[in-house]
Write a protein that holds these residues in place. Structure first.
Motif, PDB file in Angstrom:
ATOM      1  N   HIS A 149      67.410  70.749   7.598  1.00 55.30           N
ATOM      2  CA  HIS A 149      67.775  71.157   6.247  1.00 55.30           C
ATOM      3  C   HIS A 149      66.726  72.184   5.810  1.00 55.30           C
ATOM      4  O   HIS A 149      66.004  72.720   6.623  1.00 55.30           O
ATOM      5  CB  HIS A 149      67.793  69.935   5.320  1.00 55.30           C
ATOM      6  CG  HIS A 149      68.614  68.798   5.855  1.00 55.30           C
ATOM      7  ND1 HIS A 149      69.989  68.820   5.881  1.00 55.30           N
ATOM      8  CD2 HIS A 149      68.245  67.612   6.395  1.00 55.30           C
ATOM      9  CE1 HIS A 149      70.444  67.692   6.419  1.00 55.30           C
ATOM     10  NE2 HIS A 149      69.407  66.943   6.741  1.00 55.30           N
ATOM     11  N   SER A 150      66.632  72.468   4.533  1.00 57.94           N
ATOM     12  CA  SER A 150      65.546  73.313   4.070  1.00 57.94           C
ATOM     13  C   SER A 150      64.233  72.554   4.208  1.00 57.94           C
ATOM     14  O   SER A 150      64.205  71.318   4.232  1.00 57.94           O
ATOM     15  CB  SER A 150      65.772  73.703   2.604  1.00 57.94           C
ATOM     16  OG  SER A 150      65.789  72.547   1.791  1.00 57.94           O
ATOM     17  N   GLY A 190      46.722  71.428  -0.892  1.00 52.66           N
ATOM     18  CA  GLY A 190      47.411  70.703   0.156  1.00 52.66           C
ATOM     19  C   GLY A 190      48.870  70.432  -0.097  1.00 52.66           C
ATOM     20  O   GLY A 190      49.273  70.102  -1.209  1.00 52.66           O
ATOM     21  N   ALA A 191      49.684  70.572   0.966  1.00 48.35           N
ATOM     22  CA  ALA A 191      51.100  70.226   0.926  1.00 48.35           C
ATOM     23  C   ALA A 191      51.523  69.755   2.303  1.00 48.35           C
ATOM     24  O   ALA A 191      51.061  70.281   3.320  1.00 48.35           O
ATOM     25  CB  ALA A 191      51.949  71.414   0.490  1.00 48.35           C
ATOM     26  N   GLU A 192      52.399  68.739   2.327  1.00 47.32           N
ATOM     27  CA  GLU A 192      52.950  68.243   3.587  1.00 47.32           C
ATOM     28  C   GLU A 192      54.359  68.790   3.756  1.00 47.32           C
ATOM     29  O   GLU A 192      55.190  68.661   2.861  1.00 47.32           O
ATOM     30  CB  GLU A 192      52.961  66.720   3.606  1.00 47.32           C
ATOM     31  CG  GLU A 192      53.466  66.136   4.922  1.00 47.32           C
ATOM     32  CD  GLU A 192      53.314  64.630   5.002  1.00 47.32           C
ATOM     33  OE1 GLU A 192      54.239  63.971   5.525  1.00 47.32           O
ATOM     34  OE2 GLU A 192      52.264  64.113   4.544  1.00 47.32           O
ATOM     35  N   LEU A 193      54.635  69.403   4.907  1.00 45.21           N
ATOM     36  CA  LEU A 193      55.929  69.999   5.200  1.00 45.21           C
ATOM     37  C   LEU A 193      56.672  69.147   6.210  1.00 45.21           C
ATOM     38  O   LEU A 193      56.096  68.720   7.222  1.00 45.21           O
ATOM     39  CB  LEU A 193      55.761  71.415   5.749  1.00 45.21           C
ATOM     40  CG  LEU A 193      55.655  72.571   4.739  1.00 45.21           C
ATOM     41  CD1 LEU A 193      54.538  72.349   3.739  1.00 45.21           C
ATOM     42  CD2 LEU A 193      55.474  73.898   5.473  1.00 45.21           C
ATOM     43  N   SER A 194      57.933  68.901   5.960  1.00 45.72           N
ATOM     44  CA  SER A 194      58.768  68.131   6.880  1.00 45.72           C
ATOM     45  C   SER A 194      60.120  68.806   7.039  1.00 45.72           C
ATOM     46  O   SER A 194      60.375  69.861   6.459  1.00 45.72           O
ATOM     47  CB  SER A 194      58.925  66.683   6.383  1.00 45.72           C
ATOM     48  OG  SER A 194      59.457  66.649   5.080  1.00 45.72           O
ATOM     49  N   ASN A 195      61.011  68.189   7.843  1.00 46.81           N
ATOM     50  CA  ASN A 195      62.293  68.793   8.232  1.00 46.81           C
ATOM     51  C   ASN A 195      62.081  70.079   9.012  1.00 46.81           C
ATOM     52  O   ASN A 195      62.788  71.070   8.824  1.00 46.81           O
ATOM     53  CB  ASN A 195      63.180  69.075   7.011  1.00 46.81           C
ATOM     54  CG  ASN A 195      63.761  67.821   6.413  1.00 46.81           C
ATOM     55  OD1 ASN A 195      63.751  66.763   7.041  1.00 46.81           O
ATOM     56  ND2 ASN A 195      64.250  67.924   5.196  1.00 46.81           N
ATOM     57  N   ILE A 196      61.117  70.040   9.913  1.00 48.83           N
ATOM     58  CA  ILE A 196      60.799  71.233  10.691  1.00 48.83           C
ATOM     59  C   ILE A 196      60.231  70.815  12.034  1.00 48.83           C
ATOM     60  O   ILE A 196      59.498  69.830  12.128  1.00 48.83           O
ATOM     61  CB  ILE A 196      59.797  72.135   9.926  1.00 48.83           C
ATOM     62  CG1 ILE A 196      59.482  73.396  10.718  1.00 48.83           C
ATOM     63  CG2 ILE A 196      58.522  71.386   9.597  1.00 48.83           C
ATOM     64  CD1 ILE A 196      58.667  74.402   9.942  1.00 48.83           C
ATOM     65  N   LEU A 249      57.980  72.384  14.905  1.00 54.48           N
ATOM     66  CA  LEU A 249      57.098  73.527  15.166  1.00 54.48           C
ATOM     67  C   LEU A 249      57.241  74.058  16.587  1.00 54.48           C
ATOM     68  O   LEU A 249      56.919  75.217  16.848  1.00 54.48           O
ATOM     69  CB  LEU A 249      55.643  73.144  14.890  1.00 54.48           C
ATOM     70  CG  LEU A 249      55.331  72.715  13.453  1.00 54.48           C
ATOM     71  CD1 LEU A 249      53.828  72.541  13.276  1.00 54.48           C
ATOM     72  CD2 LEU A 249      55.880  73.709  12.437  1.00 54.48           C
ATOM     73  N   ALA A 250      57.716  73.233  17.507  1.00 50.62           N
ATOM     74  CA  ALA A 250      57.902  73.694  18.876  1.00 50.62           C
ATOM     75  C   ALA A 250      58.940  74.800  18.959  1.00 50.62           C
ATOM     76  O   ALA A 250      58.862  75.677  19.824  1.00 50.62           O
ATOM     77  CB  ALA A 250      58.310  72.533  19.773  1.00 50.62           C
ATOM     78  N   ASP A 251      59.917  74.790  18.060  1.00 49.54           N
ATOM     79  CA  ASP A 251      60.973  75.804  18.055  1.00 49.54           C
ATOM     80  C   ASP A 251      60.816  76.831  16.949  1.00 49.54           C
ATOM     81  O   ASP A 251      61.573  77.797  16.886  1.00 49.54           O
ATOM     82  CB  ASP A 251      62.342  75.127  17.894  1.00 49.54           C
ATOM     83  CG  ASP A 251      62.716  74.273  19.105  1.00 49.54           C
ATOM     84  OD1 ASP A 251      62.260  74.606  20.207  1.00 49.54           O
ATOM     85  OD2 ASP A 251      63.441  73.292  18.926  1.00 49.54           O
ATOM     86  N   ALA A 252      59.856  76.643  16.059  1.00 47.66           N
ATOM     87  CA  ALA A 252      59.734  77.520  14.894  1.00 47.66           C
ATOM     88  C   ALA A 252      59.407  78.954  15.265  1.00 47.66           C
ATOM     89  O   ALA A 252      59.664  79.874  14.487  1.00 47.66           O
ATOM     90  CB  ALA A 252      58.674  76.979  13.935  1.00 47.66           C
ATOM     91  N   THR A 253      58.841  79.173  16.442  1.00 48.06           N
ATOM     92  CA  THR A 253      58.493  80.535  16.862  1.00 48.06           C
ATOM     93  C   THR A 253      59.726  81.424  17.005  1.00 48.06           C
ATOM     94  O   THR A 253      59.601  82.649  17.053  1.00 48.06           O
ATOM     95  CB  THR A 253      57.753  80.495  18.204  1.00 48.06           C
ATOM     96  OG1 THR A 253      58.562  79.814  19.174  1.00 48.06           O
ATOM     97  CG2 THR A 253      56.425  79.766  18.063  1.00 48.06           C
ATOM     98  N   ASP A 281      54.439  64.080  12.959  1.00 51.57           N
ATOM     99  CA  ASP A 281      55.366  63.789  14.070  1.00 51.57           C
ATOM    100  C   ASP A 281      55.753  65.046  14.840  1.00 51.57           C
ATOM    101  O   ASP A 281      56.930  65.262  15.159  1.00 51.57           O
ATOM    102  CB  ASP A 281      56.631  63.088  13.540  1.00 51.57           C
ATOM    103  CG  ASP A 281      56.301  61.809  12.791  1.00 51.57           C
ATOM    104  OD1 ASP A 281      55.429  61.060  13.261  1.00 51.57           O
ATOM    105  OD2 ASP A 281      56.897  61.574  11.721  1.00 51.57           O
ATOM    106  N   GLN A 282      54.770  65.858  15.172  1.00 50.31           N
ATOM    107  CA  GLN A 282      55.003  67.079  15.949  1.00 50.31           C
ATOM    108  C   GLN A 282      54.577  66.823  17.397  1.00 50.31           C
ATOM    109  O   GLN A 282      53.441  67.073  17.794  1.00 50.31           O
ATOM    110  CB  GLN A 282      54.235  68.250  15.341  1.00 50.31           C
ATOM    111  CG  GLN A 282      54.658  68.606  13.933  1.00 50.31           C
ATOM    112  CD  GLN A 282      56.081  69.126  13.870  1.00 50.31           C
ATOM    113  OE1 GLN A 282      56.545  69.837  14.767  1.00 50.31           O
ATOM    114  NE2 GLN A 282      56.789  68.787  12.788  1.00 50.31           N
ATOM    115  N   ASN A 283      55.508  66.306  18.182  1.00 55.53           N
ATOM    116  CA  ASN A 283      55.237  65.958  19.576  1.00 55.53           C
ATOM    117  C   ASN A 283      55.388  67.215  20.435  1.00 55.53           C
ATOM    118  O   ASN A 283      56.426  67.441  21.073  1.00 55.53           O
ATOM    119  CB  ASN A 283      56.189  64.854  20.046  1.00 55.53           C
ATOM    120  CG  ASN A 283      55.854  64.365  21.444  1.00 55.53           C
ATOM    121  OD1 ASN A 283      54.754  64.605  21.950  1.00 55.53           O
ATOM    122  ND2 ASN A 283      56.800  63.687  22.073  1.00 55.53           N
TER     123      ASN A 283
END
Length: 320
Positions: A29-30, A41-47, A49-53, A76-78
């Motif tokens: 989602h967004s 500080g801010a926590e970002l989710s629904n993302i 990072l392995a594919d964000a590039t 939870d960025q495995n």
């Protein structure tokens, strides 16, 4: 935490009105943005990072949030070390640490491994002093790192948190008389008394010759936001370069105490709780911070428990 949608909080600087077409694995989602503290500080989710590039608009959105909140957290960025390095490279050139080894699978990742096996010889990063003091990374270089992206591979069951402090806010809240006093001041930053202190004298001198002290403005103008930043830290800043006071000095002994007291006052600002956020690490948590705007403190309260962290360092440019 206060939750807001990313497009409501900070629009993409590339094309605020467009919605990027991306793989479902990147973002279901967004982006969900949870504000961690009023200061920083801010926590970002629904993302993912392995594919964000693969999505430049998404990278631009993350960058805008990074500049605004100064440190971002991702849970939870495995991802593999190489995937972490590739993600970090979307935000600028990467550099290794001048005095510590890199990861064998990703040559720009610094291994911060603690207490792995007391029976085996320890590497430099394992035996080095812990980072439980407020500091900005590697300010002894003419071009300190622009930022860092740190991932937790393994952490203790409890303890080992990291605190981050907003040095833009620290400057903004200084008394006006102090702001006037430090306007135009420069300070020296050195590694000799920190990394070199544990070395024999000849090795310490050689290290200092290879890494000479750098001079930076006490009040830094951030290269992207234009904000004023209080840019001195307890780990590496040693003294003012151009401090003088010919009006109020009675005797020579008045001169240096004034400079020392002022420096101690400035470096203590990072420890004010109202400027801070505290991160409790879990495996595969990532923190991404702006090294020019933020100081951090790694709490060393986990005894002999292992703590394995990998850091990608964004290269900086010389400060003026």
């Amino acid at each position: 935490m206060t939750t807001v949608a990313a497009d409501q909080d900070t629009p993409s600087p590339i094309n605020p009105s467009a919605v990027a077409i991306i793989r479902p694995s990147v973002r279901q989602h967004s982006i969900k943005v949870e504000i961690c503290s009023p200061a920083i500080g801010a926590e970002l989710s629904n993302i993912n990072l392995a594919d964000a590039t693969q999505d430049p608009d998404l990278i631009a959105e993350i960058r805008a949030l990074w500049l605004k909140h100064k440190v971002l957290f991702f849970r939870d960025q495995n991802i593999s070390p190489l995937e972490q390095q590739l993600f970090a490279a979307q935000f600028g050139g990467l550099e290794g640490h001048p005095m510590a080894p890199s990861h064998p699978e990703a040559d720009k990742l610094l291994m911060l491994y603690r207490n792995l096996d007391p029976s085996k010889p320890k590497s430099f990063v394992e035996k080095a002093s812990r980072e439980n003091l407020w500091h900005t990374d590697v300010t002894f270089k003419p071009a300190p790192p622009r930022g860092a992206i740190l991932r937790c591979e393994q952490g203790p069951e409890s303890g080992g948190d990291t605190l981050f402090s907003n040095m833009v806010m620290a400057y903004e809240n200084l008394p006006e008389a102090i702001k006037q006093r430090i306007d135009g001041l420069y300070a020296k930053h050195s590694a000799e008394h920190s990394f070199g202190a544990q070395l024999p004298r000849e090795e310490r001198h050689a290290m200092a010759a290879k890494n000479p002290a750098a001079e930076h403005p006490v009040v830094l103008i951030h290269p992207e936001t234009g904000e004023k930043v209080l840019f001195v830290n307890s780990a590496f800043t040693t003294h003012f370069s151009n401090f003088f006071n010919f009006e109020d000095i009675r005797y020579g002994q008045d001169f240096m105490p004034e400079a020392h007291h002022l420096m101690n006052y400035l470096t203590s600002q990072a420890a004010i709780p109202e400027y801070q956020v505290r991160l409790k690490w879990r495996t595969n948590t990532i923190a991404m911070w702006d090294n020019l705007q933020v100081q951090h403190y790694a709490v060393a309260d986990y005894g002999n428990a292992p703590r394995k962290m990998l850091r990608a360092t964004l290269a900086g440019t010389p400060l003026t």
